[in-house]
Design a protein around this motif. Structure first.
Motif, mmCIF file in Angstrom:
data_model
loop_
_atom_site.group_PDB
_atom_site.id
_atom_site.type_symbol
_atom_site.label_atom_id
_atom_site.label_comp_id
_atom_site.label_asym_id
_atom_site.label_seq_id
_atom_site.Cartn_x
_atom_site.Cartn_y
_atom_site.Cartn_z
ATOM 1 N N ALA A 38 0.850 -1.195 0.000
ATOM 2 C CA ALA A 38 0.000 0.000 0.000
ATOM 3 C C ALA A 38 0.881 1.237 0.000
ATOM 4 C CB ALA A 38 -0.912 0.009 1.221
ATOM 5 N N LEU A 39 0.413 2.255 -0.686
ATOM 6 C CA LEU A 39 1.132 3.528 -0.755
ATOM 7 C C LEU A 39 0.172 4.664 -0.458
ATOM 8 C CD1 LEU A 39 3.621 5.268 -1.417
ATOM 9 C CD2 LEU A 39 2.843 5.283 -3.805
ATOM 10 N N GLN A 40 0.445 5.377 0.623
ATOM 11 C CA GLN A 40 -0.322 6.564 0.985
ATOM 12 C C GLN A 40 0.417 7.789 0.466
ATOM 13 O OE1 GLN A 40 -1.411 6.548 5.099
ATOM 14 N NE2 GLN A 40 -2.502 8.495 5.040
ATOM 15 N N MET A 41 -0.318 8.709 -0.148
ATOM 16 C CA MET A 41 0.286 9.906 -0.719
ATOM 17 C C MET A 41 -0.126 11.135 0.069
ATOM 18 S SD MET A 41 -0.089 9.280 -4.814
ATOM 19 C CE MET A 41 0.346 7.707 -5.593
ATOM 20 N N LEU A 75 -3.755 5.499 -1.726
ATOM 21 C CA LEU A 75 -4.740 6.196 -0.903
ATOM 22 C C LEU A 75 -4.287 7.599 -0.581
ATOM 23 C CD1 LEU A 75 -4.124 5.352 2.756
ATOM 24 C CD2 LEU A 75 -3.346 3.683 1.060
ATOM 25 N N GLY A 76 -5.255 8.445 -0.306
ATOM 26 C CA GLY A 76 -4.990 9.815 0.093
ATOM 27 C C GLY A 76 -6.254 10.439 0.648
ATOM 28 N N SER A 77 -6.133 11.677 1.128
ATOM 29 C CA SER A 77 -7.287 12.377 1.699
ATOM 30 C C SER A 77 -7.168 13.862 1.413
ATOM 31 C CB SER A 77 -7.370 12.135 3.215
ATOM 32 O OG SER A 77 -6.450 12.968 3.909
ATOM 33 N N ASP A 78 -8.117 14.626 1.924
ATOM 34 C CA ASP A 78 -8.057 16.079 1.785
ATOM 35 C C ASP A 78 -7.521 16.737 3.055
ATOM 36 O OD1 ASP A 78 -10.171 15.792 3.533
ATOM 37 O OD2 ASP A 78 -11.611 16.954 2.339
ATOM 38 N N GLY A 79 -6.997 15.932 3.977
ATOM 39 C CA GLY A 79 -6.465 16.479 5.222
ATOM 40 C C GLY A 79 -7.519 16.881 6.232
ATOM 41 N N GLY A 80 -8.785 16.666 5.908
ATOM 42 C CA GLY A 80 -9.845 16.942 6.864
ATOM 43 C C GLY A 80 -10.630 18.214 6.619
ATOM 44 N N HIS A 81 -10.484 18.810 5.439
ATOM 45 C CA HIS A 81 -11.253 20.013 5.112
ATOM 46 C C HIS A 81 -11.104 20.302 3.627
ATOM 47 C CE1 HIS A 81 -7.139 21.491 5.835
ATOM 48 N NE2 HIS A 81 -7.420 22.353 4.878
ATOM 49 N N LEU A 97 -8.370 21.372 12.865
ATOM 50 C CA LEU A 97 -6.949 21.684 12.998
ATOM 51 C C LEU A 97 -6.159 20.435 13.362
ATOM 52 C CD1 LEU A 97 -4.997 24.122 12.880
ATOM 53 C CD2 LEU A 97 -5.244 24.305 15.362
ATOM 54 N N ALA A 98 -6.688 19.634 14.270
ATOM 55 C CA ALA A 98 -6.015 18.397 14.669
ATOM 56 C C ALA A 98 -5.956 17.403 13.511
ATOM 57 C CB ALA A 98 -6.733 17.779 15.861
ATOM 58 N N ASN A 99 -7.020 17.328 12.736
ATOM 59 C CA ASN A 99 -7.014 16.423 11.586
ATOM 60 C C ASN A 99 -5.957 16.836 10.575
ATOM 61 O OD1 ASN A 99 -8.983 14.599 12.375
ATOM 62 N ND2 ASN A 99 -10.658 15.804 11.520
ATOM 63 N N TYR A 100 -5.890 18.127 10.301
ATOM 64 C CA TYR A 100 -4.862 18.621 9.385
ATOM 65 C C TYR A 100 -3.469 18.352 9.934
ATOM 66 C CZ TYR A 100 -1.644 21.977 7.274
ATOM 67 O OH TYR A 100 -0.549 22.552 6.680
ATOM 68 N N GLY A 101 -3.278 18.623 11.217
ATOM 69 C CA GLY A 101 -1.958 18.502 11.806
ATOM 70 C C GLY A 101 -1.419 17.091 11.806
ATOM 71 N N THR A 102 -2.208 16.119 12.279
ATOM 72 C CA THR A 102 -1.692 14.758 12.405
ATOM 73 C C THR A 102 -2.724 13.666 12.153
ATOM 74 O OG1 THR A 102 -2.176 14.748 14.792
ATOM 75 C CG2 THR A 102 0.041 15.439 14.138
ATOM 76 N N GLN A 103 -3.974 13.886 12.551
ATOM 77 C CA GLN A 103 -4.874 12.744 12.688
ATOM 78 C C GLN A 103 -5.439 12.207 11.378
ATOM 79 O OE1 GLN A 103 -7.788 13.413 15.796
ATOM 80 N NE2 GLN A 103 -6.240 14.212 17.209
ATOM 81 N N SER A 104 -5.533 13.063 10.352
ATOM 82 C CA SER A 104 -6.071 12.568 9.087
ATOM 83 C C SER A 104 -5.176 11.494 8.476
ATOM 84 C CB SER A 104 -6.248 13.719 8.094
ATOM 85 O OG SER A 104 -5.004 14.309 7.764
ATOM 86 N N ILE A 105 -3.891 11.547 8.772
ATOM 87 C CA ILE A 105 -2.957 10.533 8.256
ATOM 88 C C ILE A 105 -3.336 9.157 8.797
ATOM 89 C CG2 ILE A 105 -0.538 9.801 8.186
ATOM 90 C CD1 ILE A 105 0.151 12.767 8.836
ATOM 91 N N LYS A 106 -3.449 9.082 10.103
ATOM 92 C CA LYS A 106 -3.759 7.816 10.765
ATOM 93 C C LYS A 106 -5.169 7.331 10.415
ATOM 94 C CE LYS A 106 -3.664 4.513 13.944
ATOM 95 N NZ LYS A 106 -3.050 3.196 13.617
ATOM 96 N N LYS A 107 -6.134 8.234 10.427
ATOM 97 C CA LYS A 107 -7.511 7.838 10.163
ATOM 98 C C LYS A 107 -7.673 7.298 8.745
ATOM 99 C CE LYS A 107 -9.427 11.111 13.526
ATOM 100 N NZ LYS A 107 -10.201 12.363 13.714
ATOM 101 N N GLY A 136 5.502 15.914 2.753
ATOM 102 C CA GLY A 136 6.745 15.490 3.387
ATOM 103 C C GLY A 136 6.647 15.559 4.896
ATOM 104 N N HIS A 137 5.969 16.602 5.376
ATOM 105 C CA HIS A 137 5.670 16.717 6.810
ATOM 106 C C HIS A 137 4.841 15.530 7.266
ATOM 107 C CE1 HIS A 137 3.370 19.288 10.048
ATOM 108 N NE2 HIS A 137 4.010 18.271 10.589
ATOM 109 N N GLU A 138 3.831 15.190 6.475
ATOM 110 C CA GLU A 138 2.979 14.058 6.814
ATOM 111 C C GLU A 138 3.755 12.747 6.805
ATOM 112 O OE1 GLU A 138 -1.014 16.257 5.011
ATOM 113 O OE2 GLU A 138 0.013 14.720 3.839
ATOM 114 N N ALA A 139 4.744 12.644 5.935
ATOM 115 C CA ALA A 139 5.597 11.443 5.919
ATOM 116 C C ALA A 139 6.379 11.322 7.221
ATOM 117 C CB ALA A 139 6.544 11.490 4.724
ATOM 118 N N ILE A 140 6.900 12.445 7.709
ATOM 119 C CA ILE A 140 7.620 12.440 8.988
ATOM 120 C C ILE A 140 6.675 12.070 10.126
ATOM 121 C CG2 ILE A 140 8.767 13.924 10.676
ATOM 122 C CD1 ILE A 140 10.089 15.361 8.324
ATOM 123 N N ASN A 141 5.465 12.611 10.100
ATOM 124 C CA ASN A 141 4.484 12.242 11.120
ATOM 125 C C ASN A 141 4.140 10.755 11.052
ATOM 126 O OD1 ASN A 141 4.150 14.655 12.457
ATOM 127 N ND2 ASN A 141 2.483 15.364 11.157
#
Length: 473
Positions: A38-41, A75-81, A97-107, A136-141
């Motif tokens: 699987a590859l998340q973008m 897979l990918g998302s809109d970051g929550g908004h 804000l939390a979804n954009y920051g970190t949680q949308s990645i995991k969800k 790239g930030h999301e990759a680090i998260n």
């Protein structure tokens, strides 16, 4: 839905807990020829646009099959908004804000896992993440916050410290360019004057004049902005820079101490204005004074400063960023950074499980300074030691490359390189980047591991074999 190629595209929403928050819109693509991976973008900017996963991964060379065509679940998302560019209005809501920051990645990851188990009756053998800028930030998260979920990540020019970059760097730009009635502001003609002078001085320092500055340290040692000083230091037109304008560019080119730490770091990194940035896309603007609200004609860095200050930090859309004092808002900035910044992310669990990371930056990036990415890397060196770090992270610099464009529009085989490292234990060695610009398409250069840079040593200037990675000037 299924398409003619046999893939099943699943689009949906992850509903919020707070009914006032927007959902996370996602897409998961399930191929008929699944390769067990699987590859998340990742997204970009403030997200806000659905990442479909249907196309190429970030900086993938042109002409290659997409990951989905290769058999990856993507897979990918809109970051929550939803929102265009640096629309930060979502920041008025805590959950968004939390979804954009970190949680949308995991969800989004967890939704994809559930869909794969349903469709294929098993979990993927490997789960990867590839992103650029915010992606790239999301990759680090992904690696630091959810190490059990990911085997390898590619973090291209990561905006890992959004709060510091937008409040710190944006603040430096705003004060440098717009204080004192805009005395330090450079109009487009003066910006071009400065950029041309830098390239005239530094293009050949890497052994060849090709429109690419590779020897950036040599450039900093050689270029003298005072050579452009107007007689007497007054602003006498677009053929020179006034003392105030030289002061502004020196401010932009310097590291600054914010006066307090944001997510453990108080240093605002220098911008590459004296060694390759062109400010042709992320411009210094076309107005001498900013508007409230911003008109869109201001410097790019002011625009992101405005976006953070208004809707995210002060939560006052009408707030005037030129009156913003970071020290007065230090507590709130710390709170925001807990949601948005990965400056002090802990990668130890990711390293322990055998995870691998490819980290890159463009040396001509005027959107996210290369000094910013280097600072992240150096913090990892301090944490792990060079030998241990080399076992799970490689950091590459790309001369002539800005933020997805540039004199050398770099592409490289990130995903197969990462897979070979994760799955076969073959660490990256002698990587090559290829130019995607139409006029110079196909020319290649070595992809040099920091702190080395690309030096021309003779031969066809369009071939990587004519260049060597070196640490000496």
């Amino acid at each position: 839905m299924a398409d003619s190629g046999g893939q099943c595209r699943v689009l949906g929403d992850i509903h919020p807990v707070d009914p006032a928050a927007p959902p996370i819109t996602y897409e998961v693509n399930l191929p008929a020829n699944w390769n067990g991976r699987a590859l998340q973008m990742g997204g970009g900017g403030y997200d806000g646009t659905l990442v479909t996963g249907l196309g190429s991964y970030a900086l993938q060379p042109d002409g290659q099959p997409t990951p989905l065509q290769q058999g990856f679940v993507t897979l990918g998302s809109d970051g929550g908004h939803e929102g265009a560019g640096f629309d930060s209005s979502f920041g008025l809501n805590d959950e968004a804000l939390a979804n954009y920051g970190t949680q949308s990645i995991k969800k989004t990851h967890d939704v994809a896992m559930a869909l794969m188990k349903t469709a294929f009756k098993r979990s993927p053998q490997r789960f990867y993440f590839v992103g650029f800028s915010q992606g790239g930030h999301e990759a680090i998260n992904a690696a630091g916050l959810y190490p059990k979920d990911y085997d390898g990540v590619v973090a291209g020019t990561p905006s890992y410290n959004v709060t510091m970059m937008h409040a710190g760097i944006g603040g430096v730009y705003a004060k440098a360019l717009y204080a004192n009635g805009g005395a330090g502001w450079l109009d487009p003609a003066k910006t071009k004057l400065l950029v041309n002078a830098v390239y005239s001085t530094c293009d050949g320092l890497d052994g060849v004049k090709d429109g690419v500055i590779a020897n950036t340290r040599g450039c900093l040692d050689t270029f003298d902005v005072t050579s452009l000083r107007c007689p007497g230091g007054a602003d006498t037109g677009d053929t020179c820079l006034s003392d105030a304008q030289i002061g502004a560019t020196n401010d932009i080119a310097s590291t600054h101490n914010l006066g307090f730490p944001i997510a453990g770091n108080s240093l605002v990194p220098a911008a590459p204005i004296y060694y390759g940035a062109t400010y042709g896309v992320f411009t210094l603007g076309t107005v001498k004074q900013p508007s409230v609200p911003a008109s869109g004609k201001e410097a790019f860095q002011y625009a992101v400063y405005n976006a953070l200050v208004t809707n995210i930090v002060t939560r006052n859309p009408a707030y005037d960023p030129m009156t913003f004092n970071a020290l007065d808002w230090s507590a709130r900035l710390q709170e925001v950074a807990k949601q948005l910044d990965s400056t002090n992310v802990d990668l130890s669990a990711f390293a322990k499980k055998g995870g691998k990371m490819l980290l890159t930056t463009g040396l001509a990036d005027d959107g996210i300074s290369p000094e910013n990415t280097t600072a992240f890397y150096q913090r990892q060196v301090s944490t792990f030691g060079q030998r241990t770090l080399n076992g799970f992270m490689k950091y590459y610099t790309m001369p002539g490359f800005s933020h997805g464009f540039g004199a050398f529009n770099a592409r490289y085989d990130a995903l197969p390189t990462l897979m070979n490292w994760v799955e076969k234990g073959k660490a990256p060695n002698h990587l090559t980047m290829v130019d995607a610009n139409a006029a110079t398409a196909g020319r290649t250069r070595p992809l040099c591991e920091y702190p080395q840079w690309v030096k021309y040593t003779g031969g066809d200037v369009n071939k990587a074999s004519s260049f060597t990675c070196t640490s000496t000037n």
